[in-house]
Design a protein around this motif. Structure first.
Motif, PDB file in Angstrom:
ATOM      1  N   TRP A  90      12.869  12.684  -5.618  1.00  0.00           N
ATOM      2  CA  TRP A  90      11.524  12.363  -6.095  1.00  0.00           C
ATOM      3  C   TRP A  90      11.563  11.592  -7.402  1.00  0.00           C
ATOM      4  O   TRP A  90      12.521  11.702  -8.181  1.00  0.00           O
ATOM      5  N   LEU A  91      10.492  10.847  -7.677  1.00  0.00           N
ATOM      6  CA  LEU A  91      10.353  10.175  -8.961  1.00  0.00           C
ATOM      7  C   LEU A  91       9.761  11.097 -10.018  1.00  0.00           C
ATOM      8  O   LEU A  91       9.897  10.840 -11.212  1.00  0.00           O
ATOM      9  N   ASP A  92       9.115  12.169  -9.610  1.00  0.00           N
ATOM     10  CA  ASP A  92       8.561  13.161 -10.532  1.00  0.00           C
ATOM     11  C   ASP A  92       9.713  13.971 -11.137  1.00  0.00           C
ATOM     12  O   ASP A  92      10.456  14.635 -10.409  1.00  0.00           O
ATOM     13  N   PRO A  93       9.887  13.930 -12.473  1.00  0.00           N
ATOM     14  CA  PRO A  93      11.009  14.652 -13.092  1.00  0.00           C
ATOM     15  C   PRO A  93      10.929  16.159 -12.951  1.00  0.00           C
ATOM     16  O   PRO A  93      11.924  16.852 -13.159  1.00  0.00           O
ATOM     17  N   HIS A 152       8.798   9.081  -3.826  1.00  0.00           N
ATOM     18  CA  HIS A 152      10.237   9.347  -3.773  1.00  0.00           C
ATOM     19  C   HIS A 152      10.971   8.008  -3.729  1.00  0.00           C
ATOM     20  O   HIS A 152      10.348   6.936  -3.717  1.00  0.00           O
ATOM     21  N   ILE A 153      12.290   8.030  -3.694  1.00  0.00           N
ATOM     22  CA  ILE A 153      13.030   6.771  -3.826  1.00  0.00           C
ATOM     23  C   ILE A 153      12.836   5.865  -2.616  1.00  0.00           C
ATOM     24  O   ILE A 153      13.058   4.655  -2.725  1.00  0.00           O
ATOM     25  N   GLY A 154      12.398   6.403  -1.481  1.00  0.00           N
ATOM     26  CA  GLY A 154      12.069   5.539  -0.355  1.00  0.00           C
ATOM     27  C   GLY A 154      10.933   4.586  -0.705  1.00  0.00           C
ATOM     28  O   GLY A 154      10.904   3.437  -0.246  1.00  0.00           O
ATOM     29  N   HIS A 155       9.990   5.050  -1.542  1.00  0.00           N
ATOM     30  CA  HIS A 155       8.891   4.189  -1.978  1.00  0.00           C
ATOM     31  C   HIS A 155       9.378   3.066  -2.884  1.00  0.00           C
ATOM     32  O   HIS A 155       8.722   2.021  -2.999  1.00  0.00           O
ATOM     33  N   GLY A 165       0.812  -1.207   0.000  1.00  0.00           N
ATOM     34  CA  GLY A 165       0.000   0.000   0.000  1.00  0.00           C
ATOM     35  C   GLY A 165       0.844   1.255   0.000  1.00  0.00           C
ATOM     36  O   GLY A 165       1.994   1.258   0.466  1.00  0.00           O
ATOM     37  N   VAL A 166       0.291   2.316  -0.540  1.00  0.00           N
ATOM     38  CA  VAL A 166       0.944   3.632  -0.487  1.00  0.00           C
ATOM     39  C   VAL A 166      -0.142   4.681  -0.264  1.00  0.00           C
ATOM     40  O   VAL A 166      -1.142   4.729  -0.989  1.00  0.00           O
ATOM     41  N   ASP A 167       0.038   5.482   0.772  1.00  0.00           N
ATOM     42  CA  ASP A 167      -0.925   6.551   1.042  1.00  0.00           C
ATOM     43  C   ASP A 167      -0.572   7.792   0.225  1.00  0.00           C
ATOM     44  O   ASP A 167       0.615   8.150   0.105  1.00  0.00           O
TER      45      ASP A 167
END
Length: 421
Positions: free
Chosen positions: A240-243, A48-51, A39-41
């Motif tokens: 972040w994963l968002d460029p 981000h890279i922790g996810h 799950g991800v809230d």
């Protein structure tokens, strides 16, 4: 990789912390295609890279032929997970939750594709539970003394925890129960701090469905760097994963700059390279660390996975151009990427004498005397070229589509000058 090899591969990669029943899970993965979830809230509008830590595990299961589910926490995200926190979360508006859900869903589809992969939202079932049903059906199965002993709760008792966050583990358990009943999901994956929530879910299924229900939990070790600090945090904040938040070049550089002591661990965890390829790169770290072959391969693999081959190639080109001092080979778009988030100066379009440009226009130099001295000493570079002529004319139309001028003072002090037309 065969379906039944997945757990052995995860153990080799150092990706397994705790499993509720390892032998049972090994047998299950050998017998059938297993549906599993994480799950991800939607607490933000980007992952981000922790996810990536749990998602890499889901991706490995997917590659081995199993079926991952991502649960977007539209319901739990409006409450707030107390895991890993010392203070209460600030509740978001439902409009913000919805906006974040859409952004995260888009990122998940990019990482996992649409084949053999599902995204569900726990708002769809949690929002339909009445208060009385919540208390009678689910609350009755959660002894307070057991909930208090869960690390996620006990760690907050000194500073305080609201009833709202206290009930989070019940809601997450309902997620597992719902997925088990409706989608035959038998495995939940999460970080080390999720163990209490995950086992609460397996317990609820055993109580309400059957003690013989084959459901499992697996957690991932806490990811620490060799210096003991938490992985994924930088001086500039989250990666972040968002460029738009972290450019592919910045993302690539994050991985490229990893410590020799960590890089093999990250190759095992964050890439899909074979055991043999990683063993060869480990040898290179030991025998030729100055070449940083492992770091380059790590940066290439993870950047390609998250941003695609074209973005990775662009990030590599920017890196090579800076290393070689060939700044003029960069496009205006690439210049914007590599200076993203860095301080700079914006000036109106014009042409200037170099001394004037460094002092009156950009304030890079504190005085004309200092500017002339640095120019004469060869400390000033314009767009990658050393300039030792105090009468040199700075013309923005000469490079980068007339949008930028790059000034370097000394070895490393760069200033990006943006040109307004």
């Amino acid at each position: 990789m065969e379906r039944n090899e997945i757990l052995a591969d995860l153990q080799w990669r150092g990706a397994v912390n705790q499993v509720t029943d390892l032998e049972g899970l090994e047998k299950l993965t050998a017998e059938k295609v297993v549906s599993l979830y994480c799950g991800v809230d939607p607490t933000g509008d980007s992952l981000h890279i922790g996810h990536l830590i749990p998602f890499m595990i889901l991706k490995r299961f997917q590659n081995a032929g199993h079926h991952p589910y991502i649960v977007i926490g539209g319901g739990t995200g409006s409450i707030g997970d107390p895991s890993g926190r010392k203070t209460e979360r600030v509740l978001q508006t439902m409009d913000q939750v919805k906006k974040n859900e859409a952004a995260i869903t888009k990122q998940m589809i990019h990482l996992f594709g649409k084949d053999n992969f599902s995204i569900v939202n726990n708002y769809d079932w949690l929002s339909k539970i009445s208060l009385l049903d919540f208390l009678r059906i689910y609350g009755k199965e959660f002894p307070i003394n057991v909930m208090l002993n869960k690390e996620v709760v006990s760690s907050r008792l000194a500073t305080g925890i609201s009833f709202t966050e206290f009930t989070y583990q019940i809601l997450q358990s309902v997620d597992f129960l719902t997925l088990y009943k409706e989608h035959d999901v038998q495995l939940q994956i999460g970080g080390a701090d999720q163990w209490g929530n995950i086992t609460a879910g397996t317990d609820l299924i055993h109580k309400l469905e059957s003690q013989e229900a084959k459901v499992y939990g697996l957690t991932i070790p806490l990811m620490l760097k060799a210096d003991g600090t938490k992985f994924g945090k930088t001086a500039g904040g989250a990666v972040w994963l968002d460029p738009e938040k972290t450019t592919p070049y910045e993302f690539y550089q994050f991985w490229l700059n990893q410590d020799d002591r960590d890089v093999v661990k990250y190759l095992k965890y964050f890439t899909f390279l074979s055991h043999e390829e990683i063993d060869e790169l480990a040898k290179a770290v030991a025998t030729e660390p100055e070449k940083r072959l492992a770091q380059r391969r790590l940066a290439e693999e993870v950047t390609t996975f998250v941003h695609g081959e074209e973005a990775c190639a662009e990030a590599e080109h920017i890196s090579q151009a800076f290393f070689a001092g060939d700044l003029l080979s960069l496009s205006a778009k690439e210049v914007e990427q590599c200076f993203h988030g860095m301080p700079g100066v914006t000036v109106a379009h014009d042409t200037w004498n170099l001394v004037q440009f460094l002092t009156d226009v950009t304030k890079i130099e504190p005085s004309r005397r200092q500017a002339r001295e640095d120019i004469n000493n060869g400390a000033i570079y314009v767009n990658g070229f050393r300039q030792q002529d105090v009468d040199f004319v700075v013309n923005p139309d000469g490079a980068f589509e007339g949008k930028f001028i790059i000034i370097r003072k000394g070895k490393k002090k760069y200033t990006l000058v943006r040109i307004e037309k």
